[in-house]
Design a protein around this motif. Structure first.
Motif, PDB file in Angstrom:
ATOM      1  N   VAL A 264       0.838  -1.200   0.000  1.00 52.19           N
ATOM      2  CA  VAL A 264       0.000   0.000   0.000  1.00 52.19           C
ATOM      3  C   VAL A 264       0.870   1.245   0.000  1.00 52.19           C
ATOM      4  CG1 VAL A 264      -1.789   1.281   1.247  1.00 52.19           C
ATOM      5  CG2 VAL A 264      -1.832  -1.226   1.230  1.00 52.19           C
ATOM      6  N   ILE A 265       0.569   2.175  -0.898  1.00 52.54           N
ATOM      7  CA  ILE A 265       1.257   3.464  -0.925  1.00 52.54           C
ATOM      8  C   ILE A 265       0.223   4.580  -0.802  1.00 52.54           C
ATOM      9  CG2 ILE A 265       3.224   2.629  -2.258  1.00 52.54           C
ATOM     10  CD1 ILE A 265       1.995   3.824  -4.767  1.00 52.54           C
ATOM     11  N   ALA A 266       0.630   5.670  -0.181  1.00 53.99           N
ATOM     12  CA  ALA A 266      -0.240   6.841  -0.025  1.00 53.99           C
ATOM     13  C   ALA A 266       0.025   7.807  -1.173  1.00 53.99           C
ATOM     14  CB  ALA A 266       0.018   7.528   1.316  1.00 53.99           C
ATOM     15  N   VAL A 267      -1.025   8.127  -1.919  1.00 57.25           N
ATOM     16  CA  VAL A 267      -0.870   8.956  -3.118  1.00 57.25           C
ATOM     17  C   VAL A 267      -1.817  10.156  -3.036  1.00 57.25           C
ATOM     18  CG1 VAL A 267      -1.165   9.036  -5.631  1.00 57.25           C
ATOM     19  CG2 VAL A 267      -0.123   7.030  -4.549  1.00 57.25           C
ATOM     20  N   SER A 268      -1.301  11.289  -3.414  1.00 61.19           N
ATOM     21  CA  SER A 268      -2.092  12.518  -3.503  1.00 61.19           C
ATOM     22  C   SER A 268      -1.677  13.242  -4.777  1.00 61.19           C
ATOM     23  CB  SER A 268      -1.826  13.402  -2.278  1.00 61.19           C
ATOM     24  OG  SER A 268      -0.480  13.877  -2.287  1.00 61.19           O
ATOM     25  N   LEU A 269      -2.264  14.377  -5.021  1.00 61.79           N
ATOM     26  CA  LEU A 269      -1.824  15.178  -6.161  1.00 61.79           C
ATOM     27  C   LEU A 269      -0.378  15.632  -5.993  1.00 61.79           C
ATOM     28  CD1 LEU A 269      -5.063  17.314  -6.632  1.00 61.79           C
ATOM     29  CD2 LEU A 269      -4.165  15.653  -8.274  1.00 61.79           C
ATOM     30  N   ARG A 270       0.048  15.795  -4.746  1.00 56.72           N
ATOM     31  CA  ARG A 270       1.402  16.276  -4.471  1.00 56.72           C
ATOM     32  C   ARG A 270       2.474  15.301  -4.945  1.00 56.72           C
ATOM     33  NH1 ARG A 270       3.452  16.753   0.116  1.00 56.72           N
ATOM     34  NH2 ARG A 270       4.527  18.745  -0.241  1.00 56.72           N
ATOM     35  N   ASN A 271       2.202  13.999  -4.859  1.00 54.81           N
ATOM     36  CA  ASN A 271       3.260  13.020  -5.150  1.00 54.81           C
ATOM     37  C   ASN A 271       2.870  12.027  -6.229  1.00 54.81           C
ATOM     38  OD1 ASN A 271       1.423  11.430  -3.668  1.00 54.81           O
ATOM     39  ND2 ASN A 271       3.051  10.205  -2.744  1.00 54.81           N
ATOM     40  N   ARG A 272       1.927  12.363  -7.081  1.00 50.15           N
ATOM     41  CA  ARG A 272       1.432  11.400  -8.082  1.00 50.15           C
ATOM     42  C   ARG A 272       2.554  10.959  -9.024  1.00 50.15           C
ATOM     43  NH1 ARG A 272       0.209  12.965 -13.381  1.00 50.15           N
ATOM     44  NH2 ARG A 272       1.219  14.963 -13.739  1.00 50.15           N
ATOM     45  N   GLN A 273       3.391  11.881  -9.458  1.00 54.11           N
ATOM     46  CA  GLN A 273       4.491  11.535 -10.351  1.00 54.11           C
ATOM     47  C   GLN A 273       5.531  10.677  -9.639  1.00 54.11           C
ATOM     48  OE1 GLN A 273       5.091  11.877 -13.522  1.00 54.11           O
ATOM     49  NE2 GLN A 273       3.971  13.624 -14.344  1.00 54.11           N
TER      50      GLN A 273
END
Length: 248
Positions: free
Chosen positions: A121-130
């Protein structure tokens, strides 16, 4: 018989909430809760803070924080000077914290559920999508990847699909640059691509952004709208703690 909802036959999938997370299995699963759990986790990761996700903010959370020697996040409205809450702004301002228990009925619950099922599981947001997409390309060869948009809850407890989570999931899936996407994943990518040139403006104008601003937290929306500014990829270890890795 295989569930028709499982999106079998595709290497990349997408669905919503705890129920979707339980149906669309993936080897690597990106949990997306833009306003505000996964944004808060990425802000903490940027600062080297380990995040322990927890479902409820109650007496059991107090005990859990004591068990790990961690600071317990309080409710947004309860946060005073030196306190931390689900508000990313409070995390960015705090000093002397290396471990944080972060209760969240949506993002935390889904992350724990998926980890218990054996997924990475990884936490993804707009900040770190790339950054998250780059991490998956490095670590996910031959593995099925799924994005789960956490969504919010209506007052009756039912799922409220939150467009910011659709954009966050779609942005991550778009950055993967893979062809073998389920129709649901393709729809999420299309949703992100349609607004990519208008972020962060639309994040402030969507229902979730307006809600936080109305309650006095416009800075949290602004932080969530820092598209691609984080290189941190928080990975949930042993179903217990998000620890950051970083991409170049």
């Amino acid at each position: 018989m295989t569930s028709p909802y499982a999106q079998d036959g595709f290497s990349v999938g997408f669905d919503w909430g705890p129920m979707g997370a339980g149906v669309v299995a993936g080897d690597i699963v990106a949990v997306v809760d833009v306003l505000s759990f996964t944004t808060a986790v990425t802000v903490a990761a940027d600062l080297g803070i380990e995040v322990y996700p927890y479902r409820w903010r109650d007496e059991t959370a107090v005990t859990y924080a004591e068990q790990w020697g961690a600071k317990l996040a309080v409710g947004r409205s309860e946060a005073g000077p030196g306190d931390v809450s689900l508000s990313p702004a409070t995390i960015r301002k705090v000093e002397g914290v290396s471990k944080l228990v972060l209760p969240s009925p949506n993002g935390s619950t889904i992350a724990k559920q998926l980890s218990d099922g054996g997924a990475t599981v990884i936490a993804v947001s707009l900040r770190n999508r790339q950054a998250a997409a780059a991490w998956v390309r490095e670590h996910g060869a031959g593995r099925r990847v799924v994005a789960i948009a956490a969504g919010e809850r209506w007052t009756d407890g039912s799922l409220r699909p939150a467009v910011e989570d659709l954009w966050g999931a779609g942005g991550f899936l778009s950055a993967l640059d893979q062809d073998d996407l389920s129709p649901e994943a393709r729809a999420a990518v299309a949703a992100y691509d349609a607004v990519a040139g208008q972020l962060p403006k639309l994040l402030h104008e969507c229902a979730g952004g307006r809600e936080l601003a109305q309650y006095g937290y416009p800075e949290d929306v602004a932080i969530a709208a820092e598209v691609d500014e984080s290189r941190s990829v928080p990975v949930l270890e042993d179903g217990t703690m998000f620890r950051s890795t970083r991409t170049r």
